[in-house]
Design an enzyme around this catalytic site. Structure first.
Site, PDB file in Angstrom:
ATOM      1  N   CYS A  69     -22.410  20.323  21.522  1.00 11.97           N
ATOM      2  CA  CYS A  69     -22.102  18.981  22.007  1.00 11.97           C
ATOM      3  C   CYS A  69     -20.583  18.852  22.050  1.00 11.97           C
ATOM      4  O   CYS A  69     -19.914  19.058  21.025  1.00 11.97           O
ATOM      5  CB  CYS A  69     -22.689  17.963  21.039  1.00 11.97           C
ATOM      6  SG  CYS A  69     -22.260  16.249  21.402  1.00 11.97           S
ATOM      7  N   CYS A 202     -19.443  18.453  28.946  1.00 13.19           N
ATOM      8  CA  CYS A 202     -20.555  17.734  28.299  1.00 13.19           C
ATOM      9  C   CYS A 202     -21.781  18.606  28.530  1.00 13.19           C
ATOM     10  O   CYS A 202     -22.017  19.051  29.661  1.00 13.19           O
ATOM     11  CB  CYS A 202     -20.756  16.362  28.928  1.00 13.19           C
ATOM     12  SG  CYS A 202     -22.257  15.520  28.357  1.00 13.19           S
TER      13      CYS A 202
HETATM   14  N1  DGL Z   1     -24.123  16.323  25.126  1.00 12.25           N
HETATM   15  C1  DGL Z   1     -23.003  15.646  24.567  1.00 12.25           C
HETATM   16  C2  DGL Z   1     -21.710  16.320  24.947  1.00 12.25           C
HETATM   17  O1  DGL Z   1     -21.676  17.511  25.218  1.00 12.25           O
HETATM   18  C3  DGL Z   1     -22.800  14.193  24.781  1.00 12.25           C
HETATM   19  C4  DGL Z   1     -23.846  13.257  25.129  1.00 12.25           C
HETATM   20  C5  DGL Z   1     -23.713  11.951  24.403  1.00 12.25           C
HETATM   21  O2  DGL Z   1     -23.005  11.053  24.875  1.00 12.25           O
HETATM   22  O3  DGL Z   1     -24.351  11.874  23.359  1.00 12.25           O
HETATM   23  O4  DGL Z   1     -20.686  15.676  24.971  1.00 12.25           O
END
Ligand code: DGL
Length: 282
Positions: A69, A202
């Protein structure tokens, strides 16, 4: 066992790539669906929730946890590595993030090198970064790229609604409209000049990479985060063999959630088309 952590579904884009790349490694994935999305949350929340997630994965027997993430990595990774882990009583454990591999790939410079090396291959490139509000506000991509390549122009575009819309499985035409608007705003800021490289910062965005391809200039190269992270983990595991357990044939990842497992499974299809089973984390 290697733990993977994300606020929700997004890290599954990385998880799928890793499962394919390392079929003999046992992965445990934890999605903090009860608290997703992280993208617009205050930093203190993100640090606390990420720490809880890491501890839960350590509790499952993972000694290495990869924050799959960008938001958790940008806001919490360094704090947890440097301020929490040394005194938390988890000797022999570690935390990795997904920002360092992307910076290495974009700058063609190893993470350990924190000053410019001359001659620089990509002296005057423009690198564009798309990410959640918190990732972009943290400035981590800009700072880490420019440390290594000061002449590179880094243009960052926050996409505050995009991860939530992907997670909520919004219609393709709605997502397309959002991506088109975010790309148009970015290109206004480059005065129409095509960025050489784009980082989709993301882990939700690889699912709609085709929409970014549609709206970005054809000459722009998009770095694939799942592939870049898999390359980087391969290199890391070769250097840190203590995290590699004896090979097991045909292992499937364990998928855990802080949310409602059946609800999570229902909205999973675009992330992992074959049916998967989530279990509640203990
Ligand atoms: N998947 C997460 C990232 O790579 C973010 C998603 C969220 O806002 O929770 O930033």
């Amino acid at each position: 066992m290697i733990g993977l952590f994300d606020s929700g579904h997004g890290g599954l884009t990385v998880c799928r790539e890793l499962v394919e790349r390392f079929p003999q490694v046992e992965f445990v994935y934890l999605g903090d669906h009860a608290n997703a999305p992280y993208g617009n949350r205050p930093s203190e929340d993100i640090v606390a929730l990420t720490r809880e997630g890491v501890e839960r994965l350590y509790g499952q027997g993972c000694r290495l946890v990869l924050l799959a993430c960008n938001t958790a990595t940008a806001i919490a990774c360094r704090t947890l590595q440097q301020q929490w882990l040394p005194d938390a009583g988890y000797e022999g454990h570690n935390i990795l993030g997904v920002v360092a591999p992307m910076v290495e790939a974009a700058t063609q410079t190893p993470w350990a090198v924190t000053a410019p090396q001359y001659p620089q291959k990509y002296n005057t490139d423009t690198i564009a970064v798309f990410g959640t509000q918190r990732t972009i506000d943290s400035g981590v991509y800009r700072e880490e790229i420019r440390k290594r390549c000061p002449k590179v122009t880094v243009i960052e575009q926050d996409c505050p609604e995009l991860a939530g819309a992907i997670e909520a499985a919004r219609r393709e035409d709605e997502l397309d409209e959002m991506v088109s608007a975010y790309v148009a705003t970015l290109l206004e800021r480059t005065q129409g000049m095509a960025p050489e490289t784009v980082i989709l910062g993301c882990t939700h965005y690889p699912l709609i990479e085709h929409l970014f391809v549609r709206h970005l200039p054809p000459s722009t190269r998009i770095l694939s985060q799942p592939k870049v992270v898999a390359d980087s983990l391969e290199d890391y595991l070769a250097r840190h063999t203590r995290y590699v357990a004896p090979p097991r044939a045909g292992t499937r990842p364990s998928l855990l959630t802080t949310g409602d497992p059946r609800g999570v499974e229902r909205s999973l299809e675009i992330f992992w088309p074959e049916p998967q089973r989530f279990e509640p984390v203990g």
